[in-house]
Write an enzyme that holds these catalytic residues in place. Structure first.
Site, PDB file in Angstrom:
ATOM      1  N   ASN A 170       0.874  -1.178   0.000  1.00 52.22           N
ATOM      2  CA  ASN A 170       0.000   0.000   0.000  1.00 52.22           C
ATOM      3  C   ASN A 170       0.910   1.226   0.000  1.00 52.22           C
ATOM      4  OD1 ASN A 170      -1.793   2.048   0.502  1.00 52.22           O
ATOM      5  ND2 ASN A 170      -2.320   1.387   2.589  1.00 52.22           N
ATOM      6  N   LYS A 216       0.103   4.227  -0.292  1.00 54.64           N
ATOM      7  CA  LYS A 216      -0.575   5.405   0.281  1.00 54.64           C
ATOM      8  C   LYS A 216      -0.333   6.624  -0.625  1.00 54.64           C
ATOM      9  CE  LYS A 216      -0.056   3.318   4.784  1.00 54.64           C
ATOM     10  NZ  LYS A 216      -0.014   3.478   6.226  1.00 54.64           N
ATOM     11  N   HIS A 265      -9.470   0.614   5.071  1.00 54.33           N
ATOM     12  CA  HIS A 265      -8.206   0.897   5.770  1.00 54.33           C
ATOM     13  C   HIS A 265      -8.475   1.865   6.928  1.00 54.33           C
ATOM     14  CE1 HIS A 265      -4.149   2.280   6.558  1.00 54.33           C
ATOM     15  NE2 HIS A 265      -3.721   1.215   5.910  1.00 54.33           N
ATOM     16  N   GLU A 314      -6.909   4.339   7.989  1.00 58.24           N
ATOM     17  CA  GLU A 314      -6.734   5.770   7.683  1.00 58.24           C
ATOM     18  C   GLU A 314      -7.978   6.327   7.001  1.00 58.24           C
ATOM     19  OE1 GLU A 314      -2.986   5.355   5.624  1.00 58.24           O
ATOM     20  OE2 GLU A 314      -2.035   4.829   7.529  1.00 58.24           O
ATOM     21  N   GLU A 332      -4.982  -5.224  10.821  1.00 58.66           N
ATOM     22  CA  GLU A 332      -3.986  -4.173  11.022  1.00 58.66           C
ATOM     23  C   GLU A 332      -4.281  -3.421  12.322  1.00 58.66           C
ATOM     24  OE1 GLU A 332      -2.211  -2.904   6.996  1.00 58.66           O
ATOM     25  OE2 GLU A 332      -4.064  -1.798   7.266  1.00 58.66           O
ATOM     26  N   GLY A 374       2.591   2.281  10.889  1.00 60.05           N
ATOM     27  CA  GLY A 374       3.485   3.418  10.719  1.00 60.05           C
ATOM     28  C   GLY A 374       4.163   3.865  12.013  1.00 60.05           C
ATOM     29  N   SER A 426       3.765  -2.066  10.544  1.00 59.55           N
ATOM     30  CA  SER A 426       5.222  -2.041  10.741  1.00 59.55           C
ATOM     31  C   SER A 426       5.873  -3.383  10.435  1.00 59.55           C
ATOM     32  CB  SER A 426       5.572  -1.572  12.159  1.00 59.55           C
ATOM     33  OG  SER A 426       5.087  -0.257  12.372  1.00 59.55           O
ATOM     34  N   GLY A 466       4.970   1.402   4.868  1.00 59.15           N
ATOM     35  CA  GLY A 466       6.284   2.051   4.729  1.00 59.15           C
ATOM     36  C   GLY A 466       7.344   1.187   4.064  1.00 59.15           C
TER      37      GLY A 466
HETATM   38  C1  PEP Z   1      -0.721   0.044   6.357  1.00 60.67           C
HETATM   39  O1  PEP Z   1      -1.023   1.218   6.506  1.00 60.67           O
HETATM   40  O2  PEP Z   1      -1.472  -0.719   5.727  1.00 60.67           O
HETATM   41  C2  PEP Z   1       0.521  -0.411   6.960  1.00 60.67           C
HETATM   42  C3  PEP Z   1       0.620  -1.675   7.269  1.00 60.67           C
HETATM   43  O3  PEP Z   1       1.508   0.524   7.170  1.00 60.67           O
HETATM   44  P1  PEP Z   1       2.971   0.268   7.790  1.00 60.67           P
HETATM   45  O4  PEP Z   1       3.502  -0.983   7.178  1.00 60.67           O
HETATM   46  O5  PEP Z   1       3.754   1.481   7.396  1.00 60.67           O
HETATM   47  O6  PEP Z   1       2.789   0.143   9.269  1.00 60.67           O
END
Ligand code: PEP
Length: 258
Positions: A9, A11, A97, A99, A169, A175, A215, A237
């Site tokens: 993703n 983003k 998601h 966010e 998640e 993040g 993460s 990320g």
């Molecule tokens: C995400 O937002 O789907 C995600 C898993 O982000 P990160 O890997 O940066 O924690």
């Protein structure tokens, strides 16, 4: 049998040139994948056509989108419909998601409508769920996530569940650099699978891939993916750097072989 999946993703990151370079680097370093491995890349909307063309030579890598609108078409300035995504060769849509739920106030009903839009238009869904920190601290994460899964998916029939992948998640891990332990991930994934089994039966529950997100990086991917109910990852990320994303893909490929 369910597949192992690693999904990127991106983003709201990367220009067109940066995105093209990243996909090129992935292409150069992609490990050999077997029929039980699958990679999805979900770039921003502006990149879809370019990324689709680049992925034409990569059989195991599929195009995803990060969102779609809950309505079919109409006066929704700035929005993108599921039919538009389908026409841009998108195969997977990330829906729900955290966010989007937080910053764009998407509630369970809207998320369920988006799931329907993606399915009706012939795409697969990566359905996101996960609890905030205060819920985890209160110890009520199982009930919280179960309610998201019920509200977002349980109107679907067995056959439609074939096109659903779930991504657990925990919001406190996205993040933040703070990953759920493999035991925390396994416990929640097992719970989600049991919730699926109670509603749809063992076959649907066993066939539904449940990804971990939050993460995830090359250094923790192998341990997470070794858990019996963790079928890969949704990566934020670490998907923005070819070397890191390739490391996670390699961990998936190794987990399948183990
Ligand atoms: C995400 O937002 O789907 C995600 C898993 O982000 P990160 O890997 O940066 O924690």
């Amino acid at each position: 049998m369910r597949k192992k999946i690693v999904a990127a993703n991106w983003k709201m990151n990367l220009t067109l040139i940066e995105g093209a370079e990243l996909v090129n680097d992935l292409f150069k370093g992609m490990p050999q994948l077997n029929e039980n491995n699958l990679v999805v890349i979900a770039p921003p909307y502006t990149h879809l056509t370019q990324t689709s063309a680049q992925l034409a030579g990569m059989a195991d890598v599929h195009l995803g989108a990060q969102n779609c609108h809950s309505e079919t078409a109409g006066a929704y300035t700035g929005e993108i419909s599921a039919a538009m995504l389908k026409s841009a060769e998108v195969e997977y849509v990330i829906v729900g998601h955290s966010e989007r739920r937080e910053y764009f106030k998407e509630d369970d009903a809207t998320v369920a409508k988006k799931v329907n839009q993606a399915l009706v238009n012939g795409m697969k869904v990566i359905f996101c769920c996960g609890e905030p920190l205060e819920v985890r601290d209160a110890g009520t994460q199982n009930a919280y996530v179960e309610s998201q899964v019920r509200a977002g998916l349980f109107h679907l029939g067995d056959r439609q569940m074939n096109d659903i992948t779930i991504a657990y998640e925990p919001i406190w891990a996205i993040g933040t650099g703070r990953t759920a332990t493999s035991q925390q991930a396994q416990d929640m994934h097992a719970h989600i699978r049991q919730v699926l089994a109670a509603n749809y039966g063992a076959e649907v529950a066993n066939d539904t891939a449940i990804l971990y997100g939050g993460s995830c990086k090359p250094s923790n991917a192998a341990e997470l993916f070794a858990c019996p109910d963790v079928d890969g990852g949704l990566i934020g990320g670490a998907a923005l750097k070819a070397s890191e994303f390739l490391g996670i893909i390699t961990a998936m490929a190794a987990a399948v072989e183990a």
